[in-house]
Design a protein around this motif. Structure first.
Motif, mmCIF file in Angstrom:
data_model
loop_
_atom_site.group_PDB
_atom_site.id
_atom_site.type_symbol
_atom_site.label_atom_id
_atom_site.label_comp_id
_atom_site.label_asym_id
_atom_site.label_seq_id
_atom_site.Cartn_x
_atom_site.Cartn_y
_atom_site.Cartn_z
ATOM 1 N N ASN A 67 35.690 5.715 70.188
ATOM 2 C CA ASN A 67 35.429 6.943 69.087
ATOM 3 C C ASN A 67 34.670 6.616 67.928
ATOM 4 O O ASN A 67 33.882 7.312 67.413
ATOM 5 C CB ASN A 67 37.068 7.229 68.720
ATOM 6 N N VAL A 68 34.741 5.355 67.641
ATOM 7 C CA VAL A 68 34.090 4.902 66.436
ATOM 8 C C VAL A 68 32.659 4.732 66.621
ATOM 9 O O VAL A 68 31.849 5.022 65.881
ATOM 10 C CB VAL A 68 34.570 3.449 65.827
ATOM 11 N N GLY A 69 32.221 4.429 67.943
ATOM 12 C CA GLY A 69 30.766 4.289 68.300
ATOM 13 C C GLY A 69 30.159 5.404 68.425
ATOM 14 O O GLY A 69 29.053 5.752 67.934
ATOM 15 N N ALA A 70 30.851 6.767 68.902
ATOM 16 C CA ALA A 70 30.537 7.976 69.220
ATOM 17 C C ALA A 70 30.153 8.590 67.615
ATOM 18 O O ALA A 70 29.264 9.124 67.671
ATOM 19 C CB ALA A 70 31.487 8.872 69.927
ATOM 20 N N GLN A 79 26.452 9.991 63.229
ATOM 21 C CA GLN A 79 25.891 9.979 62.215
ATOM 22 C C GLN A 79 24.382 9.430 61.916
ATOM 23 O O GLN A 79 23.760 9.800 61.211
ATOM 24 C CB GLN A 79 26.762 8.717 61.347
ATOM 25 N N ARG A 80 24.245 8.380 63.027
ATOM 26 C CA ARG A 80 22.834 7.942 63.137
ATOM 27 C C ARG A 80 21.827 9.184 63.443
ATOM 28 O O ARG A 80 20.733 9.445 62.900
ATOM 29 C CB ARG A 80 22.507 6.620 64.201
ATOM 30 N N SER A 81 22.415 10.072 64.449
ATOM 31 C CA SER A 81 21.466 11.182 64.670
ATOM 32 C C SER A 81 21.125 12.030 63.836
ATOM 33 O O SER A 81 20.161 12.689 63.442
ATOM 34 C CB SER A 81 22.060 11.915 66.006
ATOM 35 N N ALA A 82 22.279 12.590 62.914
ATOM 36 C CA ALA A 82 22.252 13.248 61.931
ATOM 37 C C ALA A 82 21.137 12.918 60.687
ATOM 38 O O ALA A 82 20.435 13.375 60.163
ATOM 39 C CB ALA A 82 23.634 13.585 61.161
ATOM 40 N N ALA A 119 17.633 14.409 59.558
ATOM 41 C CA ALA A 119 17.499 14.710 58.145
ATOM 42 C C ALA A 119 16.284 13.967 57.614
ATOM 43 O O ALA A 119 15.362 14.581 56.955
ATOM 44 C CB ALA A 119 18.934 14.169 57.279
ATOM 45 N N ALA A 120 15.914 12.939 58.233
ATOM 46 C CA ALA A 120 14.791 12.193 57.860
ATOM 47 C C ALA A 120 13.368 12.915 58.499
ATOM 48 O O ALA A 120 12.459 12.990 57.615
ATOM 49 C CB ALA A 120 14.678 10.641 58.342
ATOM 50 N N ALA A 121 13.726 13.321 59.704
ATOM 51 C CA ALA A 121 12.638 14.036 60.346
ATOM 52 C C ALA A 121 12.247 15.459 59.596
ATOM 53 O O ALA A 121 11.295 15.630 59.489
ATOM 54 C CB ALA A 121 12.860 14.337 61.978
ATOM 55 N N ARG A 122 13.464 16.087 59.180
ATOM 56 C CA ARG A 122 13.212 17.514 58.503
ATOM 57 C C ARG A 122 12.215 17.091 56.986
ATOM 58 O O ARG A 122 11.494 17.813 56.830
ATOM 59 C CB ARG A 122 14.512 18.041 57.985
ATOM 60 N N LEU A 123 12.917 16.055 56.719
ATOM 61 C CA LEU A 123 12.275 15.677 55.232
ATOM 62 C C LEU A 123 10.804 15.373 55.342
ATOM 63 O O LEU A 123 9.828 15.875 54.603
ATOM 64 C CB LEU A 123 12.960 14.528 54.585
ATOM 65 N N GLN A 124 10.612 14.577 56.483
ATOM 66 C CA GLN A 124 9.089 14.284 56.874
ATOM 67 C C GLN A 124 8.215 15.373 56.955
ATOM 68 O O GLN A 124 7.169 15.874 56.557
ATOM 69 C CB GLN A 124 8.903 13.131 57.809
ATOM 70 N N ALA A 125 8.904 16.502 57.731
ATOM 71 C CA ALA A 125 8.200 17.602 58.071
ATOM 72 C C ALA A 125 7.855 18.364 56.816
ATOM 73 O O ALA A 125 6.755 19.141 56.848
ATOM 74 C CB ALA A 125 8.950 18.449 59.291
ATOM 75 N N GLU A 126 9.026 18.503 56.058
ATOM 76 C CA GLU A 126 8.703 19.257 54.757
ATOM 77 C C GLU A 126 7.673 18.717 54.089
ATOM 78 O O GLU A 126 6.714 19.363 53.513
ATOM 79 C CB GLU A 126 10.073 19.465 53.869
#
Length: 261
Positions: A64-67, A72-75, A79-86
């Protein structure tokens, strides 16, 4: 002395589960304990221990903790990808705006340069002087003496021309006289931009009217033999005023403006 009966399997499982309940999150114990309580005293199998249950629950918790960590890593990656795209989109928009502004600036500069060139060309054109008759020559000079003229001398020059030859304004100006001029016959007087005047006499026809503006080389009439003449020609005068008697040397006048007669 009576014998103590060994606790049933169900009782042992229940005790083990209760002992480790404090180590698990809500919902984890229920998932592990439920099948344990379903066992009966009659079922027999490998003996369950608290250690076995703890290991199972620990594995579930780790999963559960790993999931959660992966989520969280995916989110964070999203977020980083969206920021870079913006940021990329903003950079492209800014670059496009700058290119557009630069293109507009160049267009404006080119337009202004063309307008300046056109104005300069127009000023140059309007400041140009030309011969009143193409390919002609002086047949009677300025100040020549003769009884043909009331003043006793020639107030202009005569240029050889057959009747019907095109007569041009020597420079830009405004027509101040156009019509019959007595001894001059049909004549035109032009006031030029520098305040001087030119006269064209003995015309067979007149193509302009008083108040009209003319440009260098524009036809103002046709040569002829009207007025006091012995034959067709153009009488050309340069003056400091519109009136008779203000004449100046037309050869020197035209020469000062780059035209040789």
């Amino acid at each position: 002395m009576g014998k103590h009966r060994r606790p049933s399997r169900a009782a042992r499982v229940s005790a083990n589960v209760a002992g480790i309940a404090t180590l698990t999150a809500a919902g984890v114990v229920a998932g592990v304990a439920a099948p344990a309580f379903a066992a009966s005293d009659d079922s027999r199998g490998p003996e369950d221990t608290g250690l076995t249950q703890a290991v199972v629950i620990s594995d579930v918790m780790a999963d559960n903790v790993g999931a959660q960590a992966e989520t969280q890593r995916s989110a964070a990656d999203e977020a980083a990808a969206r920021l870079q795209a913006e940021e990329t989109a903003q950079k492209k928009a800014s670059d496009a705006k700058e290119r557009h502004a630069e293109a507009e600036r160049k267009i404006k500069e080119e337009r202004e340069a063309k307008e300046r060139a056109a104005r300069d060309e127009e000023r140059k054109r309007l400041g140009t002087y030309v011969s009143p008759i193409d390919g002609s020559y002086v047949s009677t000079s300025y100040k020549a003496s003769s009884g043909l003229w009331s003043s006793g001398s020639h107030t202009g020059i005569d240029l050889h021309a057959e009747t019907g030859t095109s007569v041009h304004a020597v420079a830009a100006g405004t027509i101040v006289e156009a019509g019959w001029g007595g001894a001059y016959g049909n004549n035109v007087v032009i006031k030029h931009n520098d305040g001087t005047y030119t006269q064209y006499g003995h015309l067979s026809s007149i193509d302009v009217s008083v108040g009209q503006t003319v440009t260098p080389g524009q036809q103002i009439g046709l040569s002829g033999a009207t007025g006091n003449v012995t034959g067709p020609h153009l009488h050309f005068e340069a003056r400091t005023a519109a009136t008779y008697g203000s004449d100046i040397d037309p050869i020197a006048y035209m020469s000062a403006h780059g035209v040789s007669l």
